[in-house]
Design an enzyme around this catalytic site. Structure first.
Site, PDB file in Angstrom:
ATOM      1  N   ASP A 273       0.851  -1.186   0.000  1.00 26.17           N
ATOM      2  CA  ASP A 273       0.000   0.000   0.000  1.00 26.17           C
ATOM      3  C   ASP A 273       0.889   1.240   0.000  1.00 26.17           C
ATOM      4  O   ASP A 273       1.898   1.299   0.716  1.00 26.17           O
ATOM      5  CB  ASP A 273      -0.912   0.009   1.228  1.00 26.17           C
ATOM      6  CG  ASP A 273      -1.907   1.158   1.193  1.00 26.17           C
ATOM      7  OD1 ASP A 273      -2.982   0.981   0.618  1.00 26.17           O
ATOM      8  OD2 ASP A 273      -1.574   2.233   1.729  1.00 26.17           O
ATOM      9  N   ASN A 281      -2.464  12.674  -2.847  1.00 34.18           N
ATOM     10  CA  ASN A 281      -3.332  12.931  -3.990  1.00 34.18           C
ATOM     11  C   ASN A 281      -4.046  14.267  -3.847  1.00 34.18           C
ATOM     12  O   ASN A 281      -4.164  15.034  -4.803  1.00 34.18           O
ATOM     13  CB  ASN A 281      -4.348  11.792  -4.115  1.00 34.18           C
ATOM     14  CG  ASN A 281      -4.697  11.480  -5.554  1.00 34.18           C
ATOM     15  OD1 ASN A 281      -3.956  11.784  -6.462  1.00 34.18           O
ATOM     16  ND2 ASN A 281      -5.845  10.862  -5.752  1.00 34.18           N
ATOM     17  N   ASP A 290      -1.606   9.691 -10.147  1.00 30.42           N
ATOM     18  CA  ASP A 290      -1.467   8.635 -11.154  1.00 30.42           C
ATOM     19  C   ASP A 290       0.003   8.361 -11.455  1.00 30.42           C
ATOM     20  O   ASP A 290       0.411   7.219 -11.671  1.00 30.42           O
ATOM     21  CB  ASP A 290      -2.189   9.039 -12.440  1.00 30.42           C
ATOM     22  CG  ASP A 290      -3.701   9.036 -12.287  1.00 30.42           C
ATOM     23  OD1 ASP A 290      -4.186   8.464 -11.294  1.00 30.42           O
ATOM     24  OD2 ASP A 290      -4.393   9.610 -13.148  1.00 30.42           O
ATOM     25  N   GLU A 315      -4.714   2.250  -4.332  1.00 31.82           N
ATOM     26  CA  GLU A 315      -3.263   2.348  -4.157  1.00 31.82           C
ATOM     27  C   GLU A 315      -2.659   1.054  -3.630  1.00 31.82           C
ATOM     28  O   GLU A 315      -1.526   1.052  -3.150  1.00 31.82           O
ATOM     29  CB  GLU A 315      -2.928   3.506  -3.212  1.00 31.82           C
ATOM     30  CG  GLU A 315      -3.399   3.323  -1.775  1.00 31.82           C
ATOM     31  CD  GLU A 315      -4.802   3.849  -1.538  1.00 31.82           C
ATOM     32  OE1 GLU A 315      -5.115   4.185  -0.379  1.00 31.82           O
ATOM     33  OE2 GLU A 315      -5.578   3.942  -2.505  1.00 31.82           O
TER      34      GLU A 315
END
Length: 428
Positions: A273, A281, A290, A315
């Site tokens: 993770d 983000n 991304d 993620e």
């Protein structure tokens, strides 16, 4: 923008295998009744099956490519049947053959580069209009002025460029060359199995046309193979859409589930993770997010020790080590964790505004900054008390939560205490 890094030999491999198989079959002169009958119905059968497959999934570009190839096959097959039955060519054989050699690469290149549009019905109508218009003009000229058309087609316009090896009309070669360049540029810009199949199919037709009246069943075999290439490319892309994650290029959740059913008795599963990904983000924007996922995926795909990376969702990523023990996998997981942590991502402006125009203006005058990304990894080895891969994966997910609680940026095995996890992260 060209994306040569996305080009894959796997895009060309199925089509090349079909092409080589077709070439080998075309040179077999003595065929028994079974193969003779098969080759007679094969193009029609492939068109019906492949065309239905494309129609169901609304792949009109591939459908019209198949129809174009089949029309060329039908016109020339009528001529070859007459030649085999009577030992001579029909009166219109030359003009029909030359027209096919001229129009086939033109329509094939056009339909190959003509991407599907949003309005399905309008797109189909437009393709039908082009196909009917070209066919009507060619048929009208062939019926009204056969002698003049034949003379115009067979005329050698560039004597200095004409070679003894050329067995097609001179105009056909520029058409094939233009179609080849157009389809090559398309593949370079957008590397896809379909675009690769179109290129290989064009090469196959370029080889097959001069052999139409020389090698028996060459036309049947090669036209069938070209249509099979297109259908196989559609199936290949459908598989990629279902089993491969588009953003990262890694195999997706469905591919992981399929792989887990074939792991055997000894294996190790790891869940990975990205640490603080939501905060990252929100701060830097989805485009940078991304980019982070692609970076992590790229590093995980190179994990050593026989591991295979999968995009699990969001993620989260999964790593599969088949036939390995926990002791064998831990050093490799530590290495890949360290590689990701040591990599710096260059950012123009970490304080990204919501408005894109303001963001571009601000980035133009700001110096580049770098940020680092870390991952937490939970790992579990298959043990007797865990009967299924799903249970092992669930245990690895619990170990991942332990790694998060231990301060992140560490590797924790299932059942490892929190203090041990901290020591692992500190000494890595």
């Amino acid at each position: 923008m060209p994306r040569l890094s996305a080009a894959r030999i796997s895009h060309f491999l199925p089509s090349l295998v079909l092409l080589l198989a077709g070439l080998a079959a075309a040179y077999v002169r003595d065929l028994n009744v079974f193969f003779t009958s098969l080759f007679n119905v094969l193009p029609t059968l492939v068109l019906l099956l492949g065309g239905a497959y494309c129609a169901v999934y609304r792949r009109q570009r591939e459908l019209f490519l198949m129809v174009t190839v089949y029309i060329a096959y039908y016109l020339l097959d009528t001529q070859t049947d007459f030649y085999r039955d009577n030992g001579k060519l029909r009166e219109d054989a030359a003009v029909v053959f030359h027209l096919v050699c001229l129009i086939l690469p033109m329509l094939y290149g056009l339909f190959g580069a003509w991407a599907e549009r949003t309005h399905l019905f309008q797109d189909i109508v437009a393709r039908c209009a082009v196909l009917l218009a070209v066919s009507a003009v060619a048929l009208g000229l062939e019926q009204s002025f056969p002698a003049a058309l034949l003379e115009w087609l067979a005329d050698i316009r560039w004597p200095s460029l004409h070679g003894q090896w050329m067995s097609l009309i001179q105009l056909a070669y520029p058409m094939f060359f233009i179609a080849f360049v157009v389809l090559t540029v398309q593949y370079v810009r957008f590397p896809r199995p379909l675009h690769a199949a179109q290129l290989v199919g064009l090469i196959g037709m370029f080889w097959a046309l001069p052999k139409t009246f020389i090698l028996p069943f060459t036309l049947n075999i090669l036209c069938s193979q070209v249509m099979l290439m297109i259908a196989a490319a559609v199936a290949h892309e459908a598989y990629q859409m279902a089993f491969r994650d588009e953003l990262t290029g890694l195999p997706g959740r469905r591919a992981l589930n399929e792989r887990m059913q074939r792991l055997g008795r000894n294996y190790v599963l790891a869940m990975t993770d990205v640490d603080h990904f939501k905060k990252f983000n929100d701060t830097h924007g989805h485009d940078v997010g991304d980019q982070v996922l692609r970076l992590v995926a790229s590093k995980l795909s190179k994990v050593s020790g026989g591991g295979r990376a999968y995009r699990y969702g969001g993620e989260e990523f999964a790593l599969v080590f088949a036939g390995k023990t926990l002791e064998e996998c831990m050093p490799h997981l530590e290495v890949i964790r360290g590689v990701i942590a040591a990599y710096n991502i260059q950012l123009r402006n970490p304080d990204r505004p919501q408005d894109d125009l303001q963001g571009r203006q601000r980035r133009a005058g700001s110096a580049a900054t770098s940020v680092s990304v870390t991952v937490s990894i939970g790992v579990c080895e298959r043990m007797p008390e865990q009967r299924t891969p799903e249970e092992v994966l669930k245990a690895a997910d619990q170990a991942l939560y332990a790694a998060k609680s231990a301060g992140r940026n560490c590797v924790v095995s299932y059942g490892q205490n929190r203090r041990g996890a901290v020591r692992t992260a500190a000494t890595a």
